[in-house]
Each structure stands twice: as C-alpha cells, then as structure tokens.
Design a protein around this motif. Structure first.
Motif: not given
Length: 604
Positions: A233-237
């Motif tokens: 998973p990619v941690v977004d802003e």
C-alpha cells in the motif's frame, strides 16, 4: 597464479581416498547448510566460510569437471583456465573473511555470498568470449554466468530471506561439486588425464542444457521477486498531520468519503484525528467511520479495534485493499443491517508517521477512544450516545485496555460494553508460545521491533539471534497481507526447519517486564463479553484463564463464551456460532438491559 597452479596440479595427485573424503566432506557440509540454514547463525557463518574455502579448492582443481571440457587449453597438460583459478581465489578469500568475522549480520553474510555469485557469474560470462572454447562451452558459460548474476542480485534484493535462500543454493552447489569429486575419485579419473576420444554429443551439451535450466529458474525467480515486491500500500497525503494540530485528544482534523469494500447500504469516511501517545503527548491517528445510508441517525456505535495487520506505516486498514477483513472485521454488513454505526481506528503509526505501538496497551486504548470522540464531530455521521467496543486478537487486548482506561481517559463516553474476541491479553504467555505456532516468527518480529523502538530498555541486540536482526526488521517492514510476508513465511518454514529468530527468552528481563506491564488491568466497569475459540492455535484457551480470573476477582461482569471447534480467525467469521450471540449481547447493551453481577461461562 603459480601457487594456484600448484594446488591445481597437486590435488589430483592425492590418493583417491583423500579426494573421496574431500568430496564427502563437501557433500556433508552442503547438506548441513541446505537442511538447517538457521540452526545457529554464528555456526552457519563458520560453515559457509569453510564451504567457501572448500569451494575455492575444488574450483582450483577443476570444479569436479574432470575430463569433460575441451576448451583448447591442453598445452601444458592443464585443464583449469585462468578465470577459474581467479574465481577459486575469490571464493577462498571470501571464506577466510567470513571465518575471520563470524559475527557478521545476516545482510553482510548474504552480501558476501551474493557478491561471490555475481563475480562468479561475470567471470563465467566473460570466459564465454574466449576463442579457444568450443561453441557448447561458450553457450554454457554465458548462460551459467547470467544465472549466477541474477541469483546474486536477488540475494541483495531480499536481505531478510537471502541467507536462507543463498545458503540453500550454496549448499546444493557444494553437494553437487562434492558428489562429482567423489565420483571421479572412486572411478580413478585424474584431471591431468587427457583422453583422445572426442566427447559424446550428450557430454558436450549436457552442461549447456543444465545452464539453460539454471537461467530459466533464475528468470522465473526474478519474475516472482518483482511480483512479491509489488502490492505494498502507498501512504498518501491524507495521513500527513497539518502544521496546527489541536492539543485536545479526540478532535477531528480532516475527513473524506471512503468507498472501498463498503456495503451498498452504507456511507463511509476515512478520518484523521488527534490522540495521545504512550508518553501522554499529542499525536495523530487515522481511521474509518461507516453508518447506515438510510435512517434518522442517532446510531449506536460499535467502536472497533482491529487485529494484526502489521507494524509498518503502510499497514493501516484504511490503506489496505481489504480495509475491514484485513483486521478480521467480517461483520460490517450485519452491523449496518442492525442500524449501528461503525468506528475503527488504524492505531498510531499505521497510516500516520511514527512507530506503531504493537501490543502496547495505553496508546492503543487512547486511539480507540479518540476515534469514537472524533467521529462524533463528523458531519453526516449522526452518531448516538451509545458505544460498545469490539476487538479481535491484537484488537481484543486493545478493547480490554479501552474498557480499563475509559472511565479516566474519556468519562463522557460511558461505554455500554466491551467485547474482547480471542484477545491478545496474556502477552507473556502469547509471546512464549509463538515459536510453536506456524507463522509465529512473523508476530514475534512485529513485537520485538515495536517494543525495541518504544522502550529504551528493550533492544533487538539482546533478544534477537546474532545476525538475524535484519531478517526481523525486514519482516516487520511489511504488512501481514503483503505477498512478501508470505514469501518470508514460506522460506522460513519451507527451507528452514528451525525458524525461531529470538536468542533470549522474551518473557525474561526487560522485555518480559514490558510484556507484563501491557497485560490489560482488570479495572473494567462496563460489562465484558469474552469470546474464545477452543481450537485457537495462536491464542490458546488455557492462557486466557488468568485474564478472566483477574477480571472476575476484581468484580467485573464477564460473560465468557467458548466455541470449542473454532480457531483464531474462524471465531469471528460470519458463520461462527459466536456471531449471533455477540450481536444479541451488543443489542442488549445498546437497549440498556441490566447485566447480572459476577462471571458466567458458556460452551458452544
């Protein structure tokens, strides 16, 4: 180079029984490395160091290839080309280096062997361009060189499982070389013997065929590696804290609609809110809120504490592909159908920056309570005043901590009940049991990394086996649902027979004291629903008895339900006999029905 030529010329002149013994030693050494790669990493370093030296000697003697390669180098009666002598020297130097520093970490040891594979591959590939070699020898050398380079690069890309994989490959290589040396010794084949008979077609191309297979395996392994390294998973802003964070815990910072895996008859948001860390300082956490799409609102709230998803930042349930089931929440449709709201914290350090306090009670409870507080500020949620906390596994322990701290930390919430489902509550017993559990090394890695980061008196150096720290940290850098974690699990249990990573008993010393410190206190004023599977292999039934006994002795109202044939996760799956009883018990709490004093136990 002259000295290596002397070794090369001297080794085949030894008595056949000596050469046979050397071959057997290579086979045994390779088998030990192959079968028990994690028995003791200090011993393994010595084994691999000795194996590297032995490999160099055998390479200098022709790598077990006696009388089989016609590459045009017969002028002085020698068969071993210069590139092989250089490769042999490199193997020996690397072996001496490993023996000189047996305390090398897994990553350093893996790098040493990986460099050897890469250099070996490069030298083999370069030798393919020599005009004196036959076509089949050129092709084999080029393919084997390419395969060696790929395997070396893979070893560098996967430092947590590299030692095991490289050890297995290296051990297998030692077995093959040793078997060839033993075979030639028994047959009496001397390396200096030159036969005038041309090699058969099969003999000439057998090594080429093997090289093709090796390259195919290497390419396949590379493709699998690329697949496993994806999917994180990619941690977004959204999870970044603003410059001005309210000092008061339980305040909503931001929210946005959320649709992934949300039932059609529900509305959902992900939220960012304020809470407190272990030191009592202001912190930021994230979570999810789900409410029925139809109705007048005033929804009673199930405040959910999820099970283990990992300890890395990207492991927040709100980031995962299955944001609810990943934390063992299988009952969201039933919750919505009941006309209840659902509030779920990600905990600290999951989604938001910072170390996740895995199995650390107070900050986990704060995150649960503050998610409930912040959700009340969400426009459109229309939450009511009633609240029951649910939690499973890691979340079950957090639920008990929530009940214990709620009166002091968030007295305005007035919890109506706490449902602890297979709770990770008796932490010393749980951690002590992990070596006996398939996959227990994963949870052990999560725990030791979290505790060593949060508590100054707990160090990985003291409790993790020598050289295994990198393996532990890389396991802890992945989510439980990531493909790479499955690769670690398969490698540890498929190739290694003893995947225990801890050097010291984690229930002793500072680690043991901190685990005991995080056992939930029995100071819970709200009614408790304690669900447990009799067939749970991770959190065993017997280990829960002290927790229940302490609660009962403290005057808590505890309803224990045991489902004899249910395991850890199946306990909370929709078809579990526990589910309708949990829903009915929760509905009764929301209805304000009285609960008898004392404790009861029901076998299902």
């Amino acid at each position: 180079m002259a000295s290596w030529r002397r070794i090369r010329d001297w080794f085949p002149t030894l008595p056949r029984w000596v050469r046979a013994v050397v071959g057997v030693v290579a086979i045994v050494l390779g088998a030990v490395i192959l079968v028990r790669p994690t028995t003791a990493l200090g011993v393994l370093a010595i084994l691999i160091g000795a194996g590297l030296i032995l490999t160099g000697i055998l390479e200098a003697a022709g790598g077990g290839e006696h009388g089989g390669e016609h590459d045009g180098e017969h002028g002085d009666g020698a068969r071993t080309p210069r590139w092989r002598l250089l490769m042999a020297a490199i193997w020996v130097v690397l072996g001496v280096a490993v023996l000189a520093w047996p305390g090398l970490t897994v990553r350093a040891l893996a790098v040493v062997v990986a460099i050897g594979l890469i250099v070996n591959g490069v030298l083999s590939a370069v030798s393919a361009f020599r005009a004196s070699r036959t076509v089949d020898a050129r092709v084999a050398a080029a393919l084997l060189g390419a395969a060696g380079i790929v395997f070396g690069l893979l070893a560098l890309l996967w430092p947590d499982i590299t030692l095991i994989v490289v050890a297995v490959v290296f051990g297998a290589r030692l077995i093959i070389i040793g078997a060839l040396e033993f075979w030639h010794a028994v047959r009496g084949t001397a390396r200096t013997t030159v036969t005038d008979a041309p090699p058969t077609v099969f003999a000439r191309w057998a090594r080429t065929i093997a090289a093709v297979l090796a390259l195919v395996v290497a390419i396949g392994a590379g493709a699998v590696s690329a697949t496993l390294r994806g999917g994180s998973p990619v941690v977004d802003e959204f999870y970044a804290a603003p410059r001005d964070v309210p000092d008061e815990p339980g305040r909503l910072i931001r929210a946005e609609p959320f649709t992934r895996e949300v039932p059609d008859d529900a509305l959902a948001w992900r939220i960012l809110y304020t809470t407190t860390d272990l030191a009592g300082d202001a912190a930021v956490a994230s979570g999810l809120v789900v409410v029925p799409a139809e109705g007048d609102g005033d929804w009673p709230v199930v405040d959910w504490a999820h099970g283990t998803t990992g300890v890395a930042q990207q492991c927040a349930p709100s980031l995962l592909a299955q944001p609810f089931e990943s934390g063992a929440m299988f009952l969201l449709p039933q919750i919505v159908e009941q006309g209840w709201a659902f509030v779920a914290t990600d905990y600290l350090g999951l989604g938001t920056p910072g170390q996740h306090p895995y199995l650390v009670g107070p900050p986990s409870a704060s995150a649960v309570l503050d998610a409930r507080r912040a959700a009340a500020e969400l426009d459109g949620a229309r939450l009511g005043d009633r609240t029951v906390v649910w939690g499973h596994s890691q979340g079950g322990g957090a639920a008990l901590w929530t009940g214990a701290l709620a009166d002091e930390y968030a007295p305005e919430l007035e919890l109506d009940g706490v449902a602890a489902l297979a709770p990770a509550a008796n932490l010393p017993a749980l951690v002590d049991h992990l070596p006996d559990v398939t996959g227990g090394s994963i949870f052990g890695a999560f725990t030791v990394v979290a505790y060593s980061a949060i508590y100054d008196d707990v160090t990985t150096r003291e409790y993790v086996r020598p050289g295994a720290e990198v393996t532990v940290r890389r396991i802890a850098s992945r989510c439980l649902s990531e493909p790479g974690t499955a690769a670690s699990l398969v490698t540890l249990f498929g190739l290694a027979q003893d995947p225990e990573l801890l050097a010291e008993d984690p229930t002793t010393g500072a680690f043991g004291a901190r685990l005991t410190e995080n056992v939930p206190p029995p100071t819970i004023s709200a009614p408790v629903f304690f669900g447990q599977g009799g067939a749970d292999g991770l959190i065993v039934l017997d280990a829960q008895a002290p927790i229940v006994d302490d609660l009962c002795a403290a005057g808590a109202r505890v309803d224990v339900r045991v489902v004899a044939d249910r395991g850890h996760v199946p306990l909370v799956e929709p078809d579990s006999p526990l589910v309708p009883q949990l829903v009915a018990w929760t509905a009764a709490r929301f209805a304000g029905e009285p609960v008898d004093d004392g404790c009861s136990r029901t076998e299902l």
